[in-house]
Design a protein around this motif. Structure first.
Motif, mmCIF file in Angstrom:
data_model
loop_
_atom_site.group_PDB
_atom_site.id
_atom_site.type_symbol
_atom_site.label_atom_id
_atom_site.label_comp_id
_atom_site.label_asym_id
_atom_site.label_seq_id
_atom_site.Cartn_x
_atom_site.Cartn_y
_atom_site.Cartn_z
ATOM 1 N N ALA A 159 0.831 -1.208 0.000
ATOM 2 C CA ALA A 159 0.000 0.000 0.000
ATOM 3 C C ALA A 159 0.863 1.254 0.000
ATOM 4 C CB ALA A 159 -0.933 -0.015 1.207
ATOM 5 N N HIS A 160 1.925 1.260 0.823
ATOM 6 C CA HIS A 160 2.823 2.411 0.847
ATOM 7 C C HIS A 160 3.461 2.626 -0.529
ATOM 8 C CE1 HIS A 160 2.452 2.208 5.210
ATOM 9 N NE2 HIS A 160 3.141 3.317 5.314
ATOM 10 N N SER A 161 3.935 1.548 -1.141
ATOM 11 C CA SER A 161 4.579 1.657 -2.439
ATOM 12 C C SER A 161 3.615 2.187 -3.491
ATOM 13 C CB SER A 161 5.139 0.299 -2.860
ATOM 14 O OG SER A 161 5.662 0.341 -4.174
ATOM 15 N N ARG A 162 2.398 1.683 -3.497
ATOM 16 C CA ARG A 162 1.416 2.127 -4.497
ATOM 17 C C ARG A 162 1.047 3.592 -4.333
ATOM 18 N NH1 ARG A 162 -1.017 -3.289 -3.328
ATOM 19 N NH2 ARG A 162 -0.278 -4.637 -5.024
ATOM 20 N N LEU A 163 1.238 4.123 -3.137
ATOM 21 C CA LEU A 163 0.992 5.540 -2.896
ATOM 22 C C LEU A 163 2.222 6.393 -3.176
ATOM 23 C CD1 LEU A 163 -1.157 5.280 0.341
ATOM 24 C CD2 LEU A 163 -1.927 6.087 -1.898
ATOM 25 N N GLY A 164 3.265 5.769 -3.707
ATOM 26 C CA GLY A 164 4.460 6.505 -4.086
ATOM 27 C C GLY A 164 5.475 6.680 -2.983
ATOM 28 N N LEU A 165 5.322 5.950 -1.882
ATOM 29 C CA LEU A 165 6.255 6.035 -0.768
ATOM 30 C C LEU A 165 7.270 4.897 -0.841
ATOM 31 C CD1 LEU A 165 3.741 6.868 2.089
ATOM 32 C CD2 LEU A 165 5.414 8.433 1.079
ATOM 33 N N ASN A 166 8.535 5.223 -0.632
ATOM 34 C CA ASN A 166 9.573 4.198 -0.589
ATOM 35 C C ASN A 166 9.533 3.493 0.756
ATOM 36 O OD1 ASN A 166 10.657 5.151 -3.133
ATOM 37 N ND2 ASN A 166 11.509 6.866 -1.965
ATOM 38 N N VAL A 167 9.875 2.202 0.752
ATOM 39 C CA VAL A 167 9.820 1.394 1.965
ATOM 40 C C VAL A 167 11.104 0.588 2.106
ATOM 41 C CG1 VAL A 167 8.579 -0.390 3.248
ATOM 42 C CG2 VAL A 167 7.312 1.176 1.760
ATOM 43 N N VAL A 168 11.696 0.616 3.295
ATOM 44 C CA VAL A 168 12.795 -0.292 3.619
ATOM 45 C C VAL A 168 12.308 -1.202 4.745
ATOM 46 C CG1 VAL A 168 13.870 1.439 5.152
ATOM 47 C CG2 VAL A 168 15.195 -0.522 4.342
ATOM 48 N N THR A 169 12.415 -2.498 4.509
ATOM 49 C CA THR A 169 11.881 -3.502 5.426
ATOM 50 C C THR A 169 13.010 -4.386 5.935
ATOM 51 O OG1 THR A 169 9.777 -3.557 4.240
ATOM 52 C CG2 THR A 169 10.283 -5.444 5.630
ATOM 53 N N ASP A 170 13.148 -4.495 7.245
ATOM 54 C CA ASP A 170 14.169 -5.366 7.828
ATOM 55 C C ASP A 170 13.482 -6.541 8.517
ATOM 56 O OD1 ASP A 170 13.318 -3.104 9.441
ATOM 57 O OD2 ASP A 170 14.678 -3.791 11.004
ATOM 58 N N VAL A 171 13.744 -7.740 7.997
ATOM 59 C CA VAL A 171 13.058 -8.944 8.460
ATOM 60 C C VAL A 171 14.040 -10.105 8.534
ATOM 61 C CG1 VAL A 171 10.703 -8.397 7.686
ATOM 62 C CG2 VAL A 171 12.337 -9.330 6.053
ATOM 63 N N GLY A 172 13.564 -11.204 9.119
ATOM 64 C CA GLY A 172 14.338 -12.437 9.175
ATOM 65 C C GLY A 172 13.460 -13.599 8.733
ATOM 66 N N HIS A 173 13.326 -13.755 7.420
ATOM 67 C CA HIS A 173 12.466 -14.814 6.885
ATOM 68 C C HIS A 173 13.105 -16.190 7.091
ATOM 69 C CE1 HIS A 173 9.058 -12.891 4.912
ATOM 70 N NE2 HIS A 173 9.862 -11.942 4.491
ATOM 71 N N HIS A 174 12.306 -17.138 7.526
ATOM 72 C CA HIS A 174 12.728 -18.541 7.570
ATOM 73 C C HIS A 174 11.474 -19.391 7.482
ATOM 74 C CE1 HIS A 174 11.289 -19.606 11.650
ATOM 75 N NE2 HIS A 174 11.578 -18.345 11.965
ATOM 76 N N ASP A 175 11.654 -20.671 7.273
ATOM 77 C CA ASP A 175 10.502 -21.584 7.215
ATOM 78 C C ASP A 175 10.714 -22.782 8.130
ATOM 79 O OD1 ASP A 175 7.912 -21.869 6.266
ATOM 80 O OD2 ASP A 175 8.506 -23.232 4.649
ATOM 81 N N ALA A 176 11.535 -22.596 9.172
ATOM 82 C CA ALA A 176 11.836 -23.689 10.099
ATOM 83 C C ALA A 176 10.885 -23.647 11.293
ATOM 84 C CB ALA A 176 13.284 -23.613 10.554
ATOM 85 N N TYR A 177 9.606 -23.731 10.994
ATOM 86 C CA TYR A 177 8.579 -23.817 12.029
ATOM 87 C C TYR A 177 8.270 -25.291 12.288
ATOM 88 C CZ TYR A 177 8.056 -18.896 10.729
ATOM 89 O OH TYR A 177 8.301 -17.571 10.458
ATOM 90 N N SER A 178 7.258 -25.569 13.090
ATOM 91 C CA SER A 178 6.907 -26.965 13.338
ATOM 92 C C SER A 178 6.412 -27.639 12.062
ATOM 93 C CB SER A 178 5.840 -27.055 14.434
ATOM 94 O OG SER A 178 4.654 -26.387 14.035
ATOM 95 N N LYS A 179 5.942 -26.829 11.103
ATOM 96 C CA LYS A 179 5.613 -27.297 9.762
ATOM 97 C C LYS A 179 5.819 -26.123 8.809
ATOM 98 C CE LYS A 179 0.667 -26.226 10.193
ATOM 99 N NZ LYS A 179 -0.691 -26.773 10.111
ATOM 100 N N PRO A 180 6.077 -26.380 7.534
ATOM 101 C CA PRO A 180 6.326 -25.273 6.598
ATOM 102 C C PRO A 180 5.125 -24.337 6.501
ATOM 103 C CG PRO A 180 7.037 -27.361 5.648
ATOM 104 C CD PRO A 180 6.266 -27.705 6.897
#
Length: 243
Positions: free
Chosen positions: A79-100
């Motif tokens: 939504a921010h991007s579509r409104l013309g706002l730049n976004v920097v996102t800091d995350v830690g993606h993984h899929d090592a949960y009890s199930k994918p």
């Protein structure tokens, strides 16, 4: 025109937040920071750490909410991007949960058609442990001990956060300062640079989205930054665990 999106993916204490701040301070225009720390602050305490839930599958009762949390975060980014706002996102993606849970692929779908630069933020585990030990009390970071210098949760983060490891750019924060990492990211976004395809390639690995041409930004001690490039193929208790 849609705002640029930069996704910084890496383990806790790898330096993502510092890079995000450097981007906000030095890039032209407004850069909104939507990431794991800001999202945790709006997450009810009993559901924390929310999207920051560490690898290992220790809390399946919280995992049921993680895909929705991620979906809401990325819909906000879109939504921010579509409104013309730049976004920097800091995350830690993984899929090592009890199930994918396949959160990363779902997030990529939600940003389809928007300009996304996917950046892998790497740091050797020895430096990670030093930063964890130096963190202020109360942040919830697991630290080492003489008997267990690198606890299993920290190793899991290092092993899981960069799967499948398909990025447009990688930076090593043991070699580059936050400002230097931001400069490398700026260079990757200059006109004439290869079109970023890594994030969309997670959803559609067709010939229209070939394997990303990955730039690795490094700096040799005492020397100038040396960007390198290579082709990378896509690889297919009651206590809340923290980081």
């Amino acid at each position: 025109m849609a705002g640029q999106i930069i996704i910084l993916n890496g383990a806790p204490r790898s330096g993502k937040s510092s890079i995000a701040r450097a981007i906000q301070e030095s890039f032209d225009g407004p850069w909104m920071n939507l990431g794991v720390d800001s999202y945790e602050r709006i997450t009810p305490p009993r559901y924390r750490p929310g999207i920051g839930l560490r690898p290992g599958g220790e809390r399946p009762d919280l995992e049921v909410f993680v895909p929705r949390f991620y979906a809401a975060l990325y819909e906000s980014i879109a939504a921010h991007s579509r409104l013309g706002l730049n976004v920097v996102t800091d995350v830690g993606h993984h899929d090592a949960y009890s199930k994918p849970l396949d959160c990363l692929i779902d997030c990529a779908r939600r940003l389809a058609g928007l300009p996304v630069l996917f950046v892998g933020v790497r740091c050797p585990i020895e430096i990670i442990m030093e930063r964890r030990a130096a963190s202020e009390a109360g942040r919830g970071y697991v630290t080492g001990s003489p008997a267990d210098p690198v606890p299993s949760p920290v190793r899991l983060w290092q092993d899981e956060v960069h799967r499948p490891g398909v990025y447009d750019l990688e930076v090593d924060t043991s070699l580059l300062s936050p400002v230097q990492c931001a400069d490398a990211i700026r260079e990757r976004l200059l006109p004439g640079a290869a079109n970023p395809t890594a994030f969309q390639g997670l959803v559609d690995p067709s010939p229209r989205n070939p394997p990303a041409f990955l730039t690795i930004a490094t700096q040799l001690p005492g020397g100038p930054k040396e960007p390198r490039s290579r082709n990378v193929k896509q690889s297919s208790s009651g206590t809340i665990p923290r980081r």
